[in-house]
Design an enzyme around this catalytic site. Structure first.
Site, PDB file in Angstrom:
ATOM      1  N   GLY B  12       0.817  -1.206   0.000  1.00  0.00           N
ATOM      2  CA  GLY B  12       0.000   0.000   0.000  1.00  0.00           C
ATOM      3  C   GLY B  12       0.852   1.258   0.000  1.00  0.00           C
ATOM      4  O   GLY B  12       1.696   1.447   0.865  1.00  0.00           O
ATOM      5  N   GLY B  14      -0.283   4.426   0.221  1.00  0.00           N
ATOM      6  CA  GLY B  14      -1.032   5.584   0.720  1.00  0.00           C
ATOM      7  C   GLY B  14      -0.218   6.348   1.748  1.00  0.00           C
ATOM      8  O   GLY B  14       1.008   6.222   1.805  1.00  0.00           O
ATOM      9  N   PHE B  15      -0.890   7.128   2.571  1.00  0.00           N
ATOM     10  CA  PHE B  15      -0.179   7.945   3.553  1.00  0.00           C
ATOM     11  C   PHE B  15       0.665   7.091   4.505  1.00  0.00           C
ATOM     12  O   PHE B  15       1.808   7.415   4.799  1.00  0.00           O
ATOM     13  CB  PHE B  15      -1.174   8.785   4.355  1.00  0.00           C
ATOM     14  CG  PHE B  15      -1.777   9.913   3.571  1.00  0.00           C
ATOM     15  CD1 PHE B  15      -1.003  11.017   3.231  1.00  0.00           C
ATOM     16  CD2 PHE B  15      -3.100   9.870   3.162  1.00  0.00           C
ATOM     17  CE1 PHE B  15      -1.550  12.058   2.494  1.00  0.00           C
ATOM     18  CE2 PHE B  15      -3.654  10.910   2.427  1.00  0.00           C
ATOM     19  CZ  PHE B  15      -2.878  12.004   2.094  1.00  0.00           C
ATOM     20  N   GLY B  16       0.087   5.965   4.983  1.00  0.00           N
ATOM     21  CA  GLY B  16       0.788   5.122   5.948  1.00  0.00           C
ATOM     22  C   GLY B  16       1.993   4.427   5.346  1.00  0.00           C
ATOM     23  O   GLY B  16       3.103   4.511   5.873  1.00  0.00           O
ATOM     24  N   VAL B  80      -1.677  -7.769  -4.474  1.00  0.00           N
ATOM     25  CA  VAL B  80      -1.458  -8.778  -3.437  1.00  0.00           C
ATOM     26  C   VAL B  80      -2.761  -9.546  -3.241  1.00  0.00           C
ATOM     27  O   VAL B  80      -3.840  -8.958  -3.187  1.00  0.00           O
ATOM     28  CB  VAL B  80      -1.016  -8.103  -2.126  1.00  0.00           C
ATOM     29  CG1 VAL B  80      -1.014  -9.103  -0.973  1.00  0.00           C
ATOM     30  CG2 VAL B  80       0.354  -7.471  -2.304  1.00  0.00           C
ATOM     31  N   GLU B 172     -18.244  18.521   2.127  1.00  0.00           N
ATOM     32  CA  GLU B 172     -17.438  19.172   1.096  1.00  0.00           C
ATOM     33  C   GLU B 172     -18.031  18.947  -0.296  1.00  0.00           C
ATOM     34  O   GLU B 172     -18.074  19.859  -1.125  1.00  0.00           O
ATOM     35  CB  GLU B 172     -15.991  18.673   1.191  1.00  0.00           C
ATOM     36  CG  GLU B 172     -15.336  19.203   2.465  1.00  0.00           C
ATOM     37  CD  GLU B 172     -13.928  18.689   2.733  1.00  0.00           C
ATOM     38  OE1 GLU B 172     -13.160  19.413   3.383  1.00  0.00           O
ATOM     39  OE2 GLU B 172     -13.593  17.567   2.323  1.00  0.00           O
ATOM     40  N   ASP B 301      -6.095   2.844   7.812  1.00  0.00           N
ATOM     41  CA  ASP B 301      -7.524   2.527   7.919  1.00  0.00           C
ATOM     42  C   ASP B 301      -7.816   1.053   8.176  1.00  0.00           C
ATOM     43  O   ASP B 301      -8.954   0.700   8.485  1.00  0.00           O
ATOM     44  CB  ASP B 301      -8.252   2.958   6.637  1.00  0.00           C
ATOM     45  CG  ASP B 301      -8.352   4.467   6.533  1.00  0.00           C
ATOM     46  OD1 ASP B 301      -7.961   5.150   7.499  1.00  0.00           O
ATOM     47  OD2 ASP B 301      -8.826   4.963   5.501  1.00  0.00           O
ATOM     48  N   ALA B 317      -5.496  10.947   7.446  1.00  0.00           N
ATOM     49  CA  ALA B 317      -4.140  10.889   6.915  1.00  0.00           C
ATOM     50  C   ALA B 317      -3.064  11.055   8.002  1.00  0.00           C
ATOM     51  O   ALA B 317      -2.110  10.274   8.044  1.00  0.00           O
ATOM     52  CB  ALA B 317      -3.976  11.941   5.824  1.00  0.00           C
TER      53      ALA B 317
END
Lengths: 430, 430
Positions: B12, B14-16, B80, B172, B301, B317
């Site tokens: 992954g 993403g942010f992590g 994966v 938003e 998440d 995030a």
């Protein structure tokens, strides 16, 4: 309906249709501009979307937006399926009809495979925003798949890119792909060496950029070869499939083939039930109306127009724009009661093509430019002709950024997941 | 293999995952970062792509590019399918296996329909670039279809937009859609009146932005209503199809429904054969490793983490980034021979949400901001956290442009042709 205004329908929001609409701004008419897409596309820079230098929205704008300050035009996003010339109506896909007094057909051209439509899935052309992002995805996925591929032959095929046709689009694609590939590989892939990358440009004629002066063709050929592009001249493609392309007595194994070889006009001749030439174009009268159908005009890539010197008017943006303006003038004159024919006179501004990041060729006829100076002229000309102020700023910044950093900002693979080592084509369908 | 380095696999980008990779920059390890997409996505601004304010490439960057200056990491675009914890291998879709010594699972969440997966085709969520461009297409096509629709009921349904869920994304989206719609209509559509546009925000709880302080929820509710958004609180959606949505005893006819109500973690628990909570998350040990699997860490998440005060760590995030850095620290300490557990301590920075073009709410806990000042803080914070310098410049310009001109630049409909008056859904499949 007694007092209603003269109704002009324009089909197609490309360079020709848009120019016609704008030139009718002060005319006392009701205009309906119909396009099946919501945007006008600045096609000369489409190859830069395909090679991840620009974003789609930097070269495409909603037609409604472009015409928002013009009160006498209504924009309709709809697909035209035919023309009923007898009742003067345009037929839409949903079964409805739009009546016209004057009709301007400016529907452009698509890529054509010279009777080999079965080649299309393996060798996409470059005409729409979707074509460009699909090619971008194909290019980037091939690099990703190569990074994971250990079998030498499959790996070589993944790192080989073939472009068919060496007109401006083919030359520009070849230069941009080799730069995209090399810049991407630099420091970002572990198993790929920049020298593994092969870009092959295949042309049926005897020189690249056949519409340019021979000396510019020679210069372009030498420049491309110096950049590492393999140029194969004088070979028509004889076969083409998911694994490669054959021409002359050669065969190149490649997973990425791009078609830049030919176009055919959209089916306007069919709509009107009249004859077209081999490329689907309609031979128009000197004032750009259709013979025996004086209220119907055909402009841009659908029209076949012969200049006074016997040469054909080329299928380029300035020709379509000039034709659009001309037809608007003809319509306004007729409305003013002047029916004397007004023949179209095409002014050729010149031919331009870039070869990679900082070289270009320009053929003005009376003046020929090449190299970095031509590149700057090319860049300034394109920025000047862009439709929107904001776009001019954004594209100038994008190009400066690529020029200085070598990084292309739009290297996104969307609608495509991880490549499998098995058939790459399946991945592309996602 | 005797002398090989400790091998860290991160699944992954993403942010992590990205934070973990970067925090291991100076570690003496070999990192493989696997993602099925080629790009890292700045999800907090994804709603701006969906509402045509930003381009995809302005908030997404190739992972390879972001990690190009880090020598100990290899990026693999691959899917994966599982983890073999016994042999310490990650299984890929093509059948190959990647061995690890430490494994970091940071695969994020998808939108979830609370047991109503059949709703997905009618109410797309907003998690990927493709989701965002699909929603953008849906919004813009609805306006185009409304322009051509004469039947009042169908027209009303086309001009009604429902958003389900009033967390930050829902709020938003509601604000941005009403602004997009009204700005687009202004001078660009002939048959649509700005007052015809309806945006309905449906929330099951008793207030909007349930994670914020009640006073900010009240402010947001009042702001949305002033902008013209209809807010329906305390109603769970009971039914949903191609023609509308039902909640409580009401039914709204609409052709455009957007799902912003719930997420579920990706199937990491299945991969590991362990239990997860209702949202698919894994309850991790204080050091973020999986209980009884000390070499496997779960962050972002997918992880369910309880703070010292008993509250859960939110799925935002900054939490994922902090967790990524923490896991990198745990791995480096272990490699240095220090096996004492290092518990993760989450620092909550605050909650932010925009309400339209120049208003926002920010909840720092100790400080609450609202209105235009909060909007400027929100904007500066987002620009600061963007990953790329060039992006900061481009987004600043885009926002300034929208702020000053009201024009959204990315209003392109791609992969969608002219809407028919018949089922709009079919068009979207193109």
């Amino acid at each position: 309906m007694a007092d209603r205004k003269h109704r002009v329908i324009i089909v197609g929001g490309g360079f020709g249709g848009l120019a016609a609409a704008k030139a009718l701004k002060r005319a006392d008419v009701d205009i309906v501009l119909i396009d099946r897409r919501n945007h006008h596309l600045f096609q000369p820079l489409l190859y830069q979307v395909a090679t991840a230098a620009l974003n789609p929205s930097e070269i495409a704008w909603p037609i409604r937006h472009l015409l928002r300050r013009q009160d006498n035009v209504r924009v309709l996003m709809a697909t035209v399926t035919g023309v009923d010339a007898a009742s003067r109506q345009v037929l839409l896909e949903d079964g409805s009809r739009e009546p016209y007094d004057s009709l301007i057909l400016a529907t452009g051209a698509q890529h054509a495979y010279f009777g080999h439509d079965e080649w299309e899935p393996f060798a996409p052309g470059l005409k729409t925003v979707e074509d460009a992002t699909a090619i971008r995805r194909k290019l980037l996925l091939a690099l990703e798949a190569a990074e994971r591929e250990s079998a030498p032959a499959r790996r070589r095929a993944l790192l080989t890119f073939a472009i068919i046709g060496a007109g401006p689009t083919g030359v520009e694609m070849a230069g941009a792909i080799i730069e995209l590939g090399r810049a991407s590989i630099k420091g970002q892939f572990n198993t790929i060496d920049p020298h593994d990358l092969r870009v092959v440009l295949i042309e049926g004629g005897e020189r690249v950029l056949p519409n340019f002066a021979p000396e510019l063709s020679d210069y372009t050929l030498a420049s491309l070869r110096r950049m590492g592009v393999e140029v194969e001249l004088g070979h028509m493609v004889s076969a083409l499939d998911a694994d490669g392309v054959s021409f002359g007595d050669k065969r190149i194994e490649t997973k990425t083939i791009i078609w830049a070889a030919g176009v055919a006009a959209s089916p306007v001749a069919e709509w009107l039930g009249i004859e077209s030439d081999r490329a689907g174009r309609i031979k128009v009268a000197p004032d750009l109306s259709v013979p025996f159908m004086p209220d119907i005009f055909v402009i841009g890539d659908v029209a076949s127009i012969t200049r006074e010197d016997g040469k054909p008017v080329p299928g380029v943006a300035p020709a379509a724009k000039q034709a659009g303006k001309h037809v608007a003038r003809v319509i306004m004159r007729r409305l003013a009661g002047d029916a004397t024919p007004l023949p179209f006179r095409y002014q050729h501004a010149g031919d331009l093509a870039t070869i990679g990041k900082s070289s270009a060729v320009i053929d003005f006829g009376w003046l020929k430019l090449k190299g970095w100076f031509a590149w700057w002229v090319w860049g300034l000309a394109h920025i000047y002709f862009l439709v929107e102020t904001r776009t001019r700023i954004v594209i100038t910044l994008s190009w400066l950024w690529i020029y200085l950093s070598g990084q292309r900002s739009a290297r996104l693979i969307t609608h495509g997941m991880a490549p499998e080592r098995k058939p790459l084509e399946e991945v592309d369908e996602n």
